[in-house]
Design an enzyme around this catalytic site. Structure first.
Site, PDB file in Angstrom:
ATOM      1  N   LYS A 287      11.833   0.173  -3.809  1.00  0.00           N
ATOM      2  CA  LYS A 287      11.277   0.846  -2.640  1.00  0.00           C
ATOM      3  C   LYS A 287       9.994   0.116  -2.247  1.00  0.00           C
ATOM      4  O   LYS A 287       9.284  -0.421  -3.112  1.00  0.00           O
ATOM      5  CB  LYS A 287      10.961   2.305  -3.009  1.00  0.00           C
ATOM      6  CG  LYS A 287      10.193   3.088  -1.965  1.00  0.00           C
ATOM      7  CD  LYS A 287      11.016   3.372  -0.715  1.00  0.00           C
ATOM      8  CE  LYS A 287      10.215   4.157   0.335  1.00  0.00           C
ATOM      9  NZ  LYS A 287      10.965   4.248   1.605  1.00  0.00           N
TER      10      LYS A 287
ATOM     11  N   CYS B 178       7.824  -0.986   8.631  1.00  0.00           N
ATOM     12  CA  CYS B 178       8.029   0.449   8.388  1.00  0.00           C
ATOM     13  C   CYS B 178       7.684   1.234   9.648  1.00  0.00           C
ATOM     14  O   CYS B 178       6.557   1.146  10.133  1.00  0.00           O
ATOM     15  CB  CYS B 178       7.166   0.944   7.226  1.00  0.00           C
ATOM     16  SG  CYS B 178       7.301   2.741   7.052  1.00  0.00           S
TER      17      CYS B 178
HETATM   18  C1  DHB Z   1      10.156   3.802   5.215  1.00  0.00           C
HETATM   19  C2  DHB Z   1      11.114   3.450   6.135  1.00  0.00           C
HETATM   20  C3  DHB Z   1      11.320   2.130   6.419  1.00  0.00           C
HETATM   21  O1  DHB Z   1      12.262   1.716   7.311  1.00  0.00           O
HETATM   22  C4  DHB Z   1      10.571   1.177   5.785  1.00  0.00           C
HETATM   23  O2  DHB Z   1      10.761  -0.105   6.065  1.00  0.00           O
HETATM   24  C5  DHB Z   1       9.626   1.527   4.857  1.00  0.00           C
HETATM   25  C6  DHB Z   1       9.418   2.846   4.578  1.00  0.00           C
HETATM   26  C7  DHB Z   1       9.909   5.196   4.886  1.00  0.00           C
HETATM   27  O3  DHB Z   1       9.883   6.036   5.808  1.00  0.00           O
HETATM   28  O4  DHB Z   1       9.664   5.496   3.704  1.00  0.00           O
END
Ligand code: DHB
Length: 315
Positions: free
Chosen positions: A51, A134
């Protein structure tokens, strides 16, 4: 003489790193906790992608924050993650699974990026994926839509890392924007591109309930899944054309079958990441994609990934 069966080679190489299989999780999909990351290690995912990690641990946005529907998904997770120190500690044990580990990093401000990158680089992930896209932090625009800021971040990261790194970009919708970002990458090179992040700030409505389907940001969130595949393919192709294949590309967006993987390869991807389909189907999706891609290769006479990359025909 015994007849030889051609077993297609599903391995690939990105920035000098060999992947036993060309598909892996997309950052965000089932990769926040140690348990999830270890499960990816035991699965037939070709890599373990974390993540996107921030400086501090985060619980993320209020739920519901992910919703899947027939042709895709929408999310506004808000970067729930353990914080980069925790991932730095986890990386050595994740590498013991014998497949590449990709650390995804995200900053809430420009200077977060070099701080996180410098520390995470010392934990020696195989690759670092710098997330410039993001869309879900209220009040924080996607860096990838600001070309000067993107260039500054890439330069700052380059100064502090000794691992290969790439950038995960948002989808662009105009050739002028592909050209502007290609110019940035010309001046401030990276080792690979991950294309694309979700299509940001979409709105999905449930007409029955006359309501939005996720809670954060009034229902606005990043779109993923089957419906964004043509957008992903276009961005892969545009950057493949811009660099004539000199920057390897990891394709992300709308992959749910071996044929979808094949299309990403033809457009110019050397590996692919799976988001919505992994969320919906779980880890067995990797077995299925492997079988389906092998079937496509065998039927079409391709011996492996490399022979398909960028081979899209124009009319
Ligand atoms: C999140 C969503 C994304 O598309 C990303 O690249 C990073 C984080 C999120 O909302 O956690």
């Amino acid at each position: 003489m015994a007849s030889q069966t051609l077993v297609p080679d599903l391995s690939t190489t990105i920035a000098g790193v060999r992947f036993p299989l060309c598909f892996m999780n997309a950052s965000g999909a089932r990769c926040v906790t140690r348990a999830e990351l270890e499960a990816l290690g035991r699965s037939t995912s070709g890599a373990i992608v974390t993540k996107s990690m921030t400086r501090e641990p985060r619980v993320g946005n209020p739920e519901p924050r992910y919703f899947a529907f027939a042709d895709g998904s929408i999310n506004s997770m808000g970067l729930p993650n353990l914080g980069y120190h925790a991932y730095a500690e986890l990386i050595p044990s994740l590498k013991a699974f014998g497949k590449p580990v990709i650390a995804s990093i995200a900053g809430l401000c420009e200077d977060d990026f070099p701080d996180i990158a410098g520390t995470i680089s010392k934990a020696a992930p195989d690759l670092i994926e710098v997330n410039l896209s993001c869309p879900n932090i209220p009040g924080k625009p996607q860096i990838g839509y600001d070309f000067d800021a993107s260039e500054r971040v890439i330069r700052k990261v380059r100064a502090v890392v000794d691992r290969p790194f790439g950038v995960k970009l948002p989808p662009y919708f105009d050739p002028a924007h592909h050209a502007a970002m290609a110019g940035v990458l010309q001046r401030a090179p990276v080792d690979f591109l991950s294309l694309i992040n979700s299509v940001g700030n979409a709105l999905v409505i449930d007409p029955e309930r006359e309501s939005v389907v996720i809670k954060p940001k009034g229902g606005f969130g990043g779109l993923g899944g089957a419906m964004i595949k043509p957008v992903a393919l276009a961005n892969i192709r545009a950057f493949w054309n811009a660099f004539q294949g000199r920057i390897p590309i990891i394709g992300v967006g709308g992959i749910g079958s071996g044929t979808d993987v094949f299309e990403h390869l033809l457009a110019g991807a050397s590996a692919v990441q799976i988001g919505t389909a992994l969320m919906e189907e779980g880890l067995p999706v990797f077995d299925r994609l492997g079988q389906e891609l092998a079937t496509v290769f065998a039927k079409k006479g391709y011996h492996g990934v490399e022979s398909a990359v960028g081979r899209l025909k124009e009319l």
